[in-house]
Design a protein around this motif. Structure first.
Motif, PDB file in Angstrom:
ATOM      1  N   PRO A 289      29.225  34.317  35.387  1.00 55.78           N
ATOM      2  CA  PRO A 289      29.290  32.854  35.423  1.00 55.78           C
ATOM      3  C   PRO A 289      30.694  32.274  35.590  1.00 55.78           C
ATOM      4  N   ALA A 290      31.718  33.092  35.812  1.00 59.78           N
ATOM      5  CA  ALA A 290      33.066  32.558  35.995  1.00 59.78           C
ATOM      6  C   ALA A 290      33.183  31.885  37.363  1.00 59.78           C
ATOM      7  N   LYS A 291      33.939  30.799  37.418  1.00 53.84           N
ATOM      8  CA  LYS A 291      34.196  30.127  38.687  1.00 53.84           C
ATOM      9  C   LYS A 291      35.418  30.758  39.344  1.00 53.84           C
ATOM     10  N   VAL A 292      35.405  30.778  40.671  1.00 56.72           N
ATOM     11  CA  VAL A 292      36.436  31.463  41.440  1.00 56.72           C
ATOM     12  C   VAL A 292      37.124  30.474  42.378  1.00 56.72           C
ATOM     13  N   ILE A 293      38.460  30.578  42.451  1.00 55.40           N
ATOM     14  CA  ILE A 293      39.215  29.729  43.383  1.00 55.40           C
ATOM     15  C   ILE A 293      39.253  30.375  44.758  1.00 55.40           C
ATOM     16  N   SER A 294      39.573  31.663  44.822  1.00 57.82           N
ATOM     17  CA  SER A 294      39.642  32.343  46.112  1.00 57.82           C
ATOM     18  C   SER A 294      39.355  33.825  45.952  1.00 57.82           C
ATOM     19  N   VAL A 295      38.869  34.427  47.056  1.00 52.02           N
ATOM     20  CA  VAL A 295      38.632  35.867  47.120  1.00 52.02           C
ATOM     21  C   VAL A 295      39.180  36.373  48.445  1.00 52.02           C
ATOM     22  N   MET A 296      40.026  37.384  48.392  1.00 54.00           N
ATOM     23  CA  MET A 296      40.533  38.026  49.608  1.00 54.00           C
ATOM     24  C   MET A 296      40.085  39.481  49.580  1.00 54.00           C
ATOM     25  N   ALA A 297      39.082  39.800  50.419  1.00 50.16           N
ATOM     26  CA  ALA A 297      38.461  41.125  50.375  1.00 50.16           C
ATOM     27  C   ALA A 297      38.832  41.954  51.586  1.00 50.16           C
ATOM     28  N   ASP A 298      39.096  43.220  51.352  1.00 43.44           N
ATOM     29  CA  ASP A 298      39.371  44.177  52.422  1.00 43.44           C
ATOM     30  C   ASP A 298      38.222  45.182  52.448  1.00 43.44           C
ATOM     31  N   PRO A 299      37.254  45.025  53.376  1.00 42.70           N
ATOM     32  CA  PRO A 299      36.081  45.902  53.400  1.00 42.70           C
ATOM     33  C   PRO A 299      36.403  47.337  53.755  1.00 42.70           C
ATOM     34  N   ASP A 300      37.521  47.571  54.459  1.00 38.12           N
ATOM     35  CA  ASP A 300      37.891  48.945  54.814  1.00 38.12           C
ATOM     36  C   ASP A 300      38.409  49.705  53.599  1.00 38.12           C
ATOM     37  N   GLU A 301      39.262  49.059  52.834  1.00 35.95           N
ATOM     38  CA  GLU A 301      39.830  49.685  51.638  1.00 35.95           C
ATOM     39  C   GLU A 301      38.927  49.511  50.417  1.00 35.95           C
ATOM     40  N   LYS A 302      37.919  48.667  50.553  1.00 38.15           N
ATOM     41  CA  LYS A 302      37.011  48.349  49.433  1.00 38.15           C
ATOM     42  C   LYS A 302      37.796  47.800  48.231  1.00 38.15           C
ATOM     43  N   THR A 303      38.735  46.897  48.532  1.00 37.96           N
ATOM     44  CA  THR A 303      39.504  46.244  47.479  1.00 37.96           C
ATOM     45  C   THR A 303      39.403  44.737  47.655  1.00 37.96           C
ATOM     46  N   ALA A 304      39.618  44.015  46.568  1.00 38.32           N
ATOM     47  CA  ALA A 304      39.555  42.556  46.641  1.00 38.32           C
ATOM     48  C   ALA A 304      40.524  41.952  45.641  1.00 38.32           C
ATOM     49  N   LYS A 305      41.192  40.859  46.057  1.00 38.77           N
ATOM     50  CA  LYS A 305      42.044  40.075  45.169  1.00 38.77           C
ATOM     51  C   LYS A 305      41.317  38.774  44.861  1.00 38.77           C
ATOM     52  N   VAL A 306      41.186  38.487  43.587  1.00 38.34           N
ATOM     53  CA  VAL A 306      40.426  37.309  43.158  1.00 38.34           C
ATOM     54  C   VAL A 306      41.322  36.413  42.315  1.00 38.34           C
ATOM     55  N   VAL A 307      41.279  35.120  42.603  1.00 42.88           N
ATOM     56  CA  VAL A 307      42.025  34.138  41.820  1.00 42.88           C
ATOM     57  C   VAL A 307      41.015  33.219  41.135  1.00 42.88           C
ATOM     58  N   VAL A 308      41.204  33.041  39.831  1.00 37.42           N
ATOM     59  CA  VAL A 308      40.319  32.170  39.058  1.00 37.42           C
ATOM     60  C   VAL A 308      41.169  31.137  38.321  1.00 37.42           C
ATOM     61  N   PRO A 309      40.573  30.021  37.913  1.00 36.39           N
ATOM     62  CA  PRO A 309      41.329  29.056  37.110  1.00 36.39           C
ATOM     63  C   PRO A 309      41.829  29.718  35.828  1.00 36.39           C
ATOM     64  N   ASP A 310      42.948  29.224  35.315  1.00 34.95           N
ATOM     65  CA  ASP A 310      43.544  29.821  34.116  1.00 34.95           C
ATOM     66  C   ASP A 310      42.546  29.902  32.961  1.00 34.95           C
ATOM     67  N   TYR A 311      41.780  28.828  32.776  1.00 32.76           N
ATOM     68  CA  TYR A 311      40.868  28.793  31.633  1.00 32.76           C
ATOM     69  C   TYR A 311      39.617  29.671  31.842  1.00 32.76           C
ATOM     70  N   GLN A 312      39.451  30.214  33.072  1.00 33.77           N
ATOM     71  CA  GLN A 312      38.280  31.045  33.373  1.00 33.77           C
ATOM     72  C   GLN A 312      38.609  32.538  33.397  1.00 33.77           C
ATOM     73  N   LEU A 313      39.876  32.901  33.170  1.00 37.75           N
ATOM     74  CA  LEU A 313      40.268  34.301  33.321  1.00 37.75           C
ATOM     75  C   LEU A 313      39.520  35.226  32.368  1.00 37.75           C
ATOM     76  N   SER A 314      39.476  34.857  31.091  1.00 37.76           N
ATOM     77  CA  SER A 314      38.781  35.734  30.130  1.00 37.76           C
ATOM     78  C   SER A 314      37.288  35.796  30.419  1.00 37.76           C
ATOM     79  N   LEU A 315      36.730  34.702  30.930  1.00 35.94           N
ATOM     80  CA  LEU A 315      35.309  34.689  31.285  1.00 35.94           C
ATOM     81  C   LEU A 315      35.050  35.610  32.475  1.00 35.94           C
ATOM     82  N   ALA A 316      35.960  35.590  33.457  1.00 30.87           N
ATOM     83  CA  ALA A 316      35.802  36.440  34.638  1.00 30.87           C
ATOM     84  C   ALA A 316      35.911  37.917  34.275  1.00 30.87           C
TER      85      ALA A 316
END
Length: 411
Positions: A289-316
């Motif tokens: 249920p965490a809200k997400v600001i952005s997702v940058m996914a690399d399907p070849d490497e199977k990695t992703a960088k995710v940015v969430v609001p500060d107050y949502q970090l522990s929830l994420a």
């Protein structure tokens, strides 16, 4: 006597699901065995049995000779002519054997042959019945504890719920009815050995398949399931019909469908998310249920960088990293989660990525409709839920989460 035999065969066929033809074959073989025990050999014997009336004959084929040396396979010309007046030396004649002449031991051996065949066929029937249910869910009754394992009665056979397939928070009492997932069915001399599980992710999959009509009909598909048994499950669903909401179909009216499954799993939390072929959208949904600001996914490497609001970090991240860990297993991506302020401090964390377009893919109103997917009062998506308690779940800002990560990923 024959009518009683026929009635007994009908009863066995009905109660044990053993075909009458198999039983008739067993009786014929037993008569041949009895003859052999009585006369020493049975190569020249055949049994003719009427399978409608149970009338039978035991016939021995004997060669006509002038002087009998082996009574089991030879007959004198004089005796042969009493059976067939045209008999001559070298002919084969059939002689009816009276089964009443069989000795007590021969009769007992014949009985054992029949019983052995019934037991073998009963084991085969049970094996085929439960082998067909392998990788499926069945209802059983708790019988007793065998050490730390549990014996489960499935009706016609017993199953074993090993300690490592039990949910640690679950405790059962004898006569309690539970649903279990059949892992494996082995054929043994003592009958089928059935191994079952309460921790397997496919237990949740099969429960949804039996509870949700749209899944049975093939309208909604379960794409992936990730589970930490006894605690939380994430399930990704997809609809083949644009007019059918897959999440709503699985939740049911007032949560009736998902609540029935949660009850069966003794309160295990279930997150139902929309599947997407776009990895960035899928990862965003998986972190619900965490809200997400952005997702940058690399399907070849199977990695992703995710940015969430500060107050949502522990929830994420979730308690002890659970939410991030389950999301990683669900998507197959190694997920690096940062808060908005952390991401701004890291040079190059924000980068151009063809799989991320904030205007095209990330509309909070579309993917996180408060009324439809996120309810502060809902037990499944509660910010104050014990699994997302900021005080109880301190996190490691630098932690990455993938499906191999352990509880130590987040302190």
């Amino acid at each position: 006597m024959n009518s009683e035999l026929l009635e007994a065969l009908n009863t066995i066929e009905k109660e044990k699901d053993i075909k009458k033809d198999v039983l008739f074959d067993a009786i014929e073989n037993s008569l041949v065995t009895a003859y052999k025990n009585n006369y020493g050999k049975a190569d020249n014997v055949k049994v003719i049995m009427n399978r409608e009336t149970c009338d039978y004959q035991v016939l021995a084929e004997k060669t006509v000779v002038e002087e009998v040396e082996d009574p089991a396979v030879e007959i004198s010309l004089e005796e042969a002519k009493q059976i067939n007046k045209k008999a001559k030396v070298g002919d084969i004649v059939e002689i009816e054997i009276k089964t009443k002449e069989f000795g007590r031991i021969a009769a007992q051996n014949a009985k054992n042959v029949i019983l052995q065949k019934i037991r073998e066929e009963e084991r085969n029937v049970l094996f085929k019945q439960y082998n067909g249910k392998e990788k499926d869910v069945v209802t059983g009754i708790v019988q007793r504890y065998v050490g730390k394992n549990i014996s489960i009665n499935l009706g016609k056979a017993d199953a074993l719920l090993n300690e490592n397939e039990q949910v640690k928070t679950e405790h059962f009492k004898p006569t309690e009815r539970i649903k279990v997932f059949i892992l494996e069915v082995k054929d043994t001399t003592k009958g089928p050995r059935i191994l079952v599980s309460r921790t397997h992710p496919d237990l949740v999959r099969r429960l949804f398949e039996s509870e949700v009509t749209e899944i049975k009909d093939g309208i909604v598909e379960i794409k992936q399931v990730s589970r930490e048994a006894g605690s939380r499950t994430k399930i990704a669903v997809w609809s083949n019909n644009p007019d059918v909401d897959p999440v709503g179909a699985c939740v049911g009216v007032s949560g009736s469908r998902v609540n029935a499954i949660v009850e069966e799993l003794r309160g295990e939390k279930i997150d139902i998310i929309n599947w997407s072929d776009n990895p960035a959208i899928l990862i965003e949904n998986a972190l619900s249920p965490a809200k997400v600001i952005s997702v940058m996914a690399d399907p070849d490497e199977k990695t992703a960088k995710v940015v969430v609001p500060d107050y949502q970090l522990s929830l994420a991240i979730g308690k002890e990293g659970q939410n991030a860990r389950l999301a990683a297993r669900l998507t197959g991506f190694k997920i690096d989660i940062k808060s908005e302020s952390q991401a701004k401090e890291i040079e190059g964390f924000y980068g151009e990525d063809e799989y991320y377009d904030e205007d095209e893919y990330y509309d909070d109103d579309e993917y996180y409709d408060d009324d439809e997917y996120y309810d502060d009062d809902d037990e499944y998506y509660d910010d104050d839920d014990e699994y997302y308690d900021d005080e109880e779940a301190p996190y490691d800002d630098e932690a990455d989460y993938d499906d191999d990560s352990s509880d130590e990923d987040a302190e």
